[in-house]
Design an enzyme around this catalytic site. Sequence first.
Site, PDB file in Angstrom:
ATOM      1  CE1 TYR A  68      31.334  33.314  40.993  1.00  0.00           C
ATOM      2  CE2 TYR A  68      29.378  33.066  42.361  1.00  0.00           C
ATOM      3  CZ  TYR A  68      30.187  33.845  41.538  1.00  0.00           C
ATOM      4  OH  TYR A  68      29.842  35.154  41.291  1.00  0.00           O
ATOM      5  CB  CYS A  69      36.879  29.989  42.634  1.00  0.00           C
ATOM      6  SG  CYS A  69      37.251  28.342  41.973  1.00  0.00           S
ATOM      7  CG  PHE A  70      37.787  31.812  36.440  1.00  0.00           C
ATOM      8  CD1 PHE A  70      36.937  32.783  35.948  1.00  0.00           C
ATOM      9  CD2 PHE A  70      38.558  31.085  35.544  1.00  0.00           C
ATOM     10  CE1 PHE A  70      36.845  33.037  34.581  1.00  0.00           C
ATOM     11  CE2 PHE A  70      38.473  31.327  34.176  1.00  0.00           C
ATOM     12  CZ  PHE A  70      37.615  32.307  33.695  1.00  0.00           C
TER      13      PHE A  70
END
Length: 370
Positions: free
Chosen positions: A98-100
């Site tokens: 995941y990223c932001f």
Amino acid sequence: MSKRPNIDIDHYLNLFLEDIPLMDVRAPVEFDKGAFPTSQNLPLLDDRQRELIGTRYKNAGQDAAIALGNEMATADIKAARVARWQAFAAAHPEGVLYCFRGGLRSKISQQWLAEAGIEMPFVEGGYKALRRFLIDSIDEVIASARFMVVGGLTGTGKTPLLAELDNSVDLEGLANHKGSSFGKQIGGQPTQINFENALAVRLLKLRAAGHSLMVLEDESRMVGRCGLPPALQEAMAQAPVVVIEAGLEERIERLQREYVEDMLTAYRSHLGEEEGYLAFSNYLLDAIEGIRRRLGGERYQQIRDALQQALQHRQLESVAGVYRDAIAQVLEQYYDPMYQYQLDQKKERIRFRGSYSEVVSYLRNLGVEQ
């Protein structure tokens, strides 16, 4: 190569119930502010790269920011990133990234992994969506659960008692702090965000296991520097109370064991013989400093001088004796009257009083009856 679908909102819960390893590709500065219990930070961009690309985005737009990112992604940098991700995937084949927000960084990371022959799904909505899910979950679980609060004077064994129950929430354990001047633990405390995330996961797991009754220790609004969510504070303020009763000598012995013997062992295990002893010495001296006002200036100085001399000469029996003297005084003069007053304020909510073993038995029976 089998295709694994990306993780949408309908499957967020499973990530936490199953302790799925999460690969966080955000920059370290973002990760340090808050992440999830099973997260590992393996960033696509380092802090400086993130800052430069963010500035380019603000000044020139997305296309220019992407172009700068492509310039920065040299063959060596890309290879280093992918090698770390491959190692994560090999160790955690069920892992998810995941990223932001589940946007460009997730897609690029997923694409680079795919080029290396690895399919790894990413979280749609990213960290922001998972964080929102956990915040909402705290309120939802609290609204549907029943709580029982364990109270008692200092040293009655409230925290060890929680460890014997399947339906407990150890707030001090989650905060890595015992909630007093002597409460500092090795490793320091989590950020407020990480504390809340770990709390939410614990609540979700208890609900999934079928526990409608959850047992917590009687805590103030803050556990060290970690604050309890308002909904939990309110629920605990209204919950019934059980009280562990124990005599002064029994409590002092427990506190001496936990805060002298066990802490020395923990520091030495973590830091080695010499450095561990030094850290333990500083811990005890700092803790005595924390109760200086309650001891009074003259008595504090006497105790500190005696403790410092015993620590310097590694006279552990003397260390324990000085500690025992200080704790006996501060219990009788400060903590016991304060906690007794607080318990008196809760007397209408007290459902049971008894010894440690009697309270354990009472709470276990309640858990069976829920």
